[in-house]
Design a protein around this motif. Sequence first.
Motif, short mmCIF file in Angstrom:
data_model
loop_
_atom_site.label_atom_id
_atom_site.label_comp_id
_atom_site.label_asym_id
_atom_site.label_seq_id
_atom_site.Cartn_x
_atom_site.Cartn_y
_atom_site.Cartn_z
N THR A 80 -64.99 128.46 31.13
CA THR A 80 -66.24 128.29 30.37
C THR A 80 -67.24 129.36 30.78
N ILE A 81 -67.72 130.09 29.78
CA ILE A 81 -68.62 131.23 30.01
C ILE A 81 -69.90 131.00 29.22
N VAL A 82 -71.05 131.33 29.81
CA VAL A 82 -72.32 131.31 29.07
C VAL A 82 -72.30 132.48 28.09
N ASN A 83 -72.58 132.19 26.84
CA ASN A 83 -72.33 133.15 25.77
C ASN A 83 -73.63 133.68 25.16
N PHE A 84 -73.84 134.99 25.29
CA PHE A 84 -74.98 135.65 24.65
C PHE A 84 -74.52 136.69 23.63
N SER A 85 -73.32 136.50 23.06
CA SER A 85 -72.79 137.48 22.11
C SER A 85 -72.28 136.83 20.83
N SER A 86 -72.87 135.73 20.44
CA SER A 86 -72.54 135.11 19.16
C SER A 86 -73.81 134.84 18.38
N TYR A 87 -73.66 134.76 17.04
CA TYR A 87 -74.82 134.68 16.15
C TYR A 87 -75.15 133.25 15.72
N ASP A 88 -74.73 132.26 16.46
CA ASP A 88 -74.99 130.87 16.08
C ASP A 88 -76.43 130.51 16.46
N TYR A 89 -77.38 131.16 15.78
CA TYR A 89 -78.77 131.15 16.21
C TYR A 89 -79.39 129.75 16.28
N LEU A 90 -79.00 128.87 15.36
CA LEU A 90 -79.61 127.54 15.33
C LEU A 90 -78.63 126.44 15.74
N GLY A 91 -77.53 126.81 16.35
CA GLY A 91 -76.58 125.82 16.85
C GLY A 91 -75.90 125.02 15.76
N LEU A 92 -75.68 125.61 14.59
CA LEU A 92 -75.10 124.87 13.46
C LEU A 92 -73.59 125.04 13.34
N GLY B 128 -83.37 132.13 9.98
CA GLY B 128 -83.29 131.20 11.10
C GLY B 128 -84.13 131.62 12.29
N ALA B 129 -84.36 132.93 12.42
CA ALA B 129 -85.04 133.46 13.61
C ALA B 129 -86.51 133.75 13.39
N LEU B 130 -86.92 134.04 12.16
CA LEU B 130 -88.31 134.39 11.88
C LEU B 130 -88.94 133.32 10.99
N GLY B 131 -90.24 133.11 11.19
CA GLY B 131 -90.96 132.13 10.40
C GLY B 131 -90.94 130.76 11.06
N ALA B 132 -91.94 129.97 10.74
CA ALA B 132 -92.07 128.65 11.37
C ALA B 132 -90.89 127.75 11.10
N THR B 133 -90.27 127.89 9.92
CA THR B 133 -89.11 127.07 9.59
C THR B 133 -87.83 127.89 9.49
N GLY B 134 -87.89 129.17 9.91
CA GLY B 134 -86.70 130.01 9.91
C GLY B 134 -86.36 130.65 8.58
N THR C 249 -76.81 132.46 11.24
CA THR C 249 -77.45 131.14 11.27
C THR C 249 -76.72 130.12 10.41
N LEU C 250 -76.14 130.54 9.30
CA LEU C 250 -75.56 129.59 8.35
C LEU C 250 -74.11 129.23 8.66
N ALA C 251 -73.58 129.66 9.79
CA ALA C 251 -72.34 129.13 10.35
C ALA C 251 -71.15 129.18 9.41
N ALA C 252 -71.06 130.26 8.61
CA ALA C 252 -69.94 130.38 7.69
C ALA C 252 -69.46 131.84 7.69
N ALA C 253 -69.18 132.39 6.53
CA ALA C 253 -68.80 133.80 6.41
C ALA C 253 -69.12 134.26 5.00
N GLY C 254 -69.53 135.53 4.88
CA GLY C 254 -69.87 136.08 3.57
C GLY C 254 -71.30 136.59 3.55
N GLY C 255 -71.74 137.01 2.39
CA GLY C 255 -73.09 137.53 2.23
C GLY C 255 -73.68 137.06 0.92
N TYR C 256 -74.97 137.35 0.73
CA TYR C 256 -75.61 136.96 -0.52
C TYR C 256 -76.76 137.89 -0.84
N VAL C 257 -77.15 137.88 -2.10
CA VAL C 257 -78.37 138.54 -2.56
C VAL C 257 -79.19 137.50 -3.28
#
Length: 450
Positions: free
Chosen positions: A86-98, A258-264, A288-296
């Motif tokens: 078990t390693i403390v992880n600072f290299s993943s993008y799960d910003y909000l733990g979702l 998820g990272a900016l703004g009062a509600t992300g 933040t959205l815990a999936a894969a892909g992109g959007y516009v």
Amino acid sequence: MNQPRSNAAQETVDRVRQALGQTAAAPTRPNPTAGGARREFDFSSLPEYEILKVWKAVGDLTHISNPFYRLHDGRASNTTSIDGRTIVNFSSYDYLGLNGHPEVAAAAKAAIDRYGTSVSASRLSSGERQVHRDLEAALARLSGTEDAIAFVSGHGTNVSVIGELLGPEDLIVADAVIHNSIVEGAKLSGAKRILCPHGDLDAFERALRLNRARYRRALIVVEGLYGMDGDVPDLAGLIRLKRRYNAWLMVDEAHATGALGATGRGIAEEQGIDPADVEIWMGTLSKTLAAAGGYVAGSRALIELLRYTSPGFVFSVGLSPPVAAAATAAVDVMMREPERAAALRRNGRSLLAKARSRGLDTGLSIGASVVPVIVGNSGQTIMLSEQLLKRGFNVVPAVFPGVAENQARLRFFVTSEHTPVQINSVIDAVAEELPSIRSNSSIVGAIVGR
């Protein structure tokens, strides 16, 4: 001035070169027809592959493991498992733990039961499913726009959208440290490309003033939160510029959601901007959205245009149903629980403050989801990453050519789930290891010619 190499360092350099079959002379390109050989079909003979061999040999001789493509045993979160440890992880993008959140996982499983694991066609032909429409409605609500469109790849979203909307008669003005996907999309478009010094609004204005009149369309492209530096642009200033010079503005929110703004909700919420003042909002489902892909996200006209003209959408299979459902559920949880975004910001600011208090160079970071520690030498950065792993921390380096050699760094991706102990401990470890590495890293530097 270069310091003379120690005998030990020179011996190691010689051993690496011997292992690679190199001499002191610069290697020459093979003659593809010499002796009847057809070397052009041998990828191992390419100079680019030779560079990989050098780095592998350096790692073997110095006992530094490859910091890239490490095999993880389980779910990415504020901790991970590598080789059963078990390693403390600072290299993943799960910003909000979702990632792995019960509602997100349940939505993905239900989608599999109803739709299977693939829609088995492009959405244009027979791949359209309600799960796609639900996701795009959620993304439009999140972005504050009229509509949205989801692609199977975040990188491909930028490449396809920019490559389709712009052409050789057009102008693209972008920040110099913009993401590779935007650079590749700009290349594909054939448009005139101007990169401005990072965050320099005067340079953006100058580029537009001197060039805009000669082109049909103009696009300004920035990131909402820069993934390499952790800072933000002056969005209001960019909106003034795009209005003055009749340009579109595109904001890549990959790290900002998820990272900016009062509600992300991103940089518009952070800086009090009306989302309608930006023509093109781009984001990713993989952080933040815990999936894969992109959007516009943007106006209905823009989204309808992309549905019928963007190659990365029209000619690609639709998003996998469990992926789309997971992202939709993640949006719902995020918007319902703004305390997650607040926890992320507390942790980001805490890590930033701790790093600065220990005299570490954190560059321009504002302490959101991305905090770099700039080391300034690729070899030393890799060695620091190795030492941190031994101490129980996963922090992957960003090195040349991904960044300039004097900007090589560790990038800390902070989440809402990191604890104060994890944050304080990793920064203490960096501050303790870095001086020793800087005083004993001549071997790696000598091998790579730095």
